[in-house]
Design a protein around this motif. Structure first.
Motif, mmCIF file in Angstrom:
data_model
loop_
_atom_site.group_PDB
_atom_site.id
_atom_site.type_symbol
_atom_site.label_atom_id
_atom_site.label_comp_id
_atom_site.label_asym_id
_atom_site.label_seq_id
_atom_site.Cartn_x
_atom_site.Cartn_y
_atom_site.Cartn_z
ATOM 1 N N ALA A 129 -4.781 4.597 -1.020
ATOM 2 C CA ALA A 129 -4.938 4.996 -2.887
ATOM 3 C C ALA A 129 -4.811 6.770 -2.233
ATOM 4 C CB ALA A 129 -5.661 4.715 -2.838
ATOM 5 N N LEU A 130 -5.730 7.124 -1.473
ATOM 6 C CA LEU A 130 -5.845 8.910 -1.689
ATOM 7 C C LEU A 130 -4.631 9.029 -1.431
ATOM 8 C CD1 LEU A 130 -7.901 10.910 -1.835
ATOM 9 C CD2 LEU A 130 -8.684 10.568 0.813
ATOM 10 N N ALA A 131 -3.857 9.083 -0.219
ATOM 11 C CA ALA A 131 -2.833 9.387 -0.002
ATOM 12 C C ALA A 131 -1.591 9.405 -0.998
ATOM 13 C CB ALA A 131 -2.642 8.549 1.492
ATOM 14 N N ARG A 132 -1.857 8.095 -1.771
ATOM 15 C CA ARG A 132 -0.277 8.101 -2.752
ATOM 16 C C ARG A 132 -0.886 9.269 -3.502
ATOM 17 N NH1 ARG A 132 1.498 2.081 -3.388
ATOM 18 N NH2 ARG A 132 2.081 1.296 -1.900
ATOM 19 N N LEU A 133 -2.306 9.483 -4.258
ATOM 20 C CA LEU A 133 -2.481 10.332 -4.794
ATOM 21 C C LEU A 133 -2.299 11.753 -4.515
ATOM 22 C CD1 LEU A 133 -6.407 8.887 -6.009
ATOM 23 C CD2 LEU A 133 -4.353 9.333 -7.598
ATOM 24 N N LEU A 134 -2.774 12.069 -3.657
ATOM 25 C CA LEU A 134 -1.608 13.523 -2.847
ATOM 26 C C LEU A 134 -0.568 13.911 -3.343
ATOM 27 C CD1 LEU A 134 -3.062 16.028 -1.823
ATOM 28 C CD2 LEU A 134 -1.958 14.706 -0.006
ATOM 29 N N VAL A 135 0.224 12.880 -3.023
ATOM 30 C CA VAL A 135 1.473 12.581 -2.932
ATOM 31 C C VAL A 135 2.401 12.828 -4.564
ATOM 32 C CG1 VAL A 135 3.562 11.043 -2.959
ATOM 33 C CG2 VAL A 135 2.097 11.236 -0.684
ATOM 34 N N THR A 136 0.947 11.644 -5.081
ATOM 35 C CA THR A 136 1.998 11.675 -6.746
ATOM 36 C C THR A 136 1.474 13.813 -7.476
ATOM 37 O OG1 THR A 136 1.191 9.584 -7.480
ATOM 38 C CG2 THR A 136 1.535 11.245 -9.306
ATOM 39 N N HIS A 137 0.377 13.998 -6.548
ATOM 40 C CA HIS A 137 -0.131 15.133 -7.477
ATOM 41 C C HIS A 137 0.722 16.477 -6.864
ATOM 42 C CE1 HIS A 137 -2.985 18.834 -8.022
ATOM 43 N NE2 HIS A 137 -2.298 19.294 -5.779
ATOM 44 N N LEU A 138 1.419 16.085 -5.909
ATOM 45 C CA LEU A 138 2.026 17.609 -5.661
ATOM 46 C C LEU A 138 3.823 17.268 -5.747
ATOM 47 C CD1 LEU A 138 0.933 17.040 -1.321
ATOM 48 C CD2 LEU A 138 0.519 19.094 -3.083
#
Length: 209
Positions: free
Chosen positions: A93-102
């Motif tokens: 979930a954290l990695a997916r949030l980072l991708v969305t953020h970027l």
């Protein structure tokens, strides 16, 4: 320029306290996206936020402190740290949030911060402080996993988190490859496997006899 004319609805006062801080931080992010770090000025941020520049300087000593606060506040608001009770799910979930953020939220801001670093020495400190804050906020994800017995004792949160984000930033800033949930999931899987194998254990921790 459209963003500047839009910003001058700006001449209207935005009030005091938290409302002013929020307006200034939002204006800072918008300026970064529009002109980059090298051309960002406190005066332009104040104009966009609808406040006087002295109001900004009363809260932030310089533009470096302003940029760091704007970025870290944005990350804290837009990237809540997952706490599902399972470290595998949390990391994914954290990695997916980072991708969305970027890729969706503030690609321009992040890319600008990195592209300016090569010729602006002070941005290196801004970037270090920015990531230090991100690692600090995400540390509980790792410590909770250790307490639940899902990761080895002595797992270093910073080392684990650096491993998690490295493939994402590599694609964004070096290879210019696409970013999606599959990339995030793969980064989480690799990081979790390495963590469970003890790769991220602190050198200060030794196995019991």
């Amino acid at each position: 320029m459209e963003s500047r004319s839009g910003s001058a609805a700006q001449g209207r006062p935005v009030g005091r306290g938290p409302k002013v801080c929020a307006a200034v931080l939002a204006a800072t992010l918008a300026e970064l996206a529009d002109v980059g770090y090298a051309r960002l000025t406190v005066e332009a941020v104040a104009q966009r936020a609808g406040v006087h520049k002295t109001t900004v300087y009363r809260r932030w000593k310089d533009r470096e402190a302003l940029v760091v606060d704007a970025l870290t506040d944005h990350v804290a608001a837009d990237m809540p740290i997952p706490d599902t009770g399972d470290v595998a799910t949390d990391l994914r979930a954290l990695a997916r949030l980072l991708v969305t953020h970027l890729t969706v939220t503030h690609l321009g801001v992040v890319a600008t911060m990195f592209s300016d670093a090569a010729r602006l020495p002070e941005i290196a400190d801004v970037r270090r402080r920015f990531f230090a804050d991100r690692f600090r906020r995400a540390t509980p994800l790792v410590t909770r996993a250790v307490e639940r017995g899902q990761l080895p004792q002595g797992t270093d949160p910073a080392l684990l988190l650096k491993s998690l984000i490295a493939p994402v930033y590599l694609r964004l800033l070096v290879t210019s490859e696409p970013l999606d949930d599959a990339v995030a999931d793969h980064a989480a899987e690799i990081t979790l496997a390495a963590a469970r194998a003890g790769v991220f254990r602190s050198t200060k921790v030794s196995d019991p006899d």
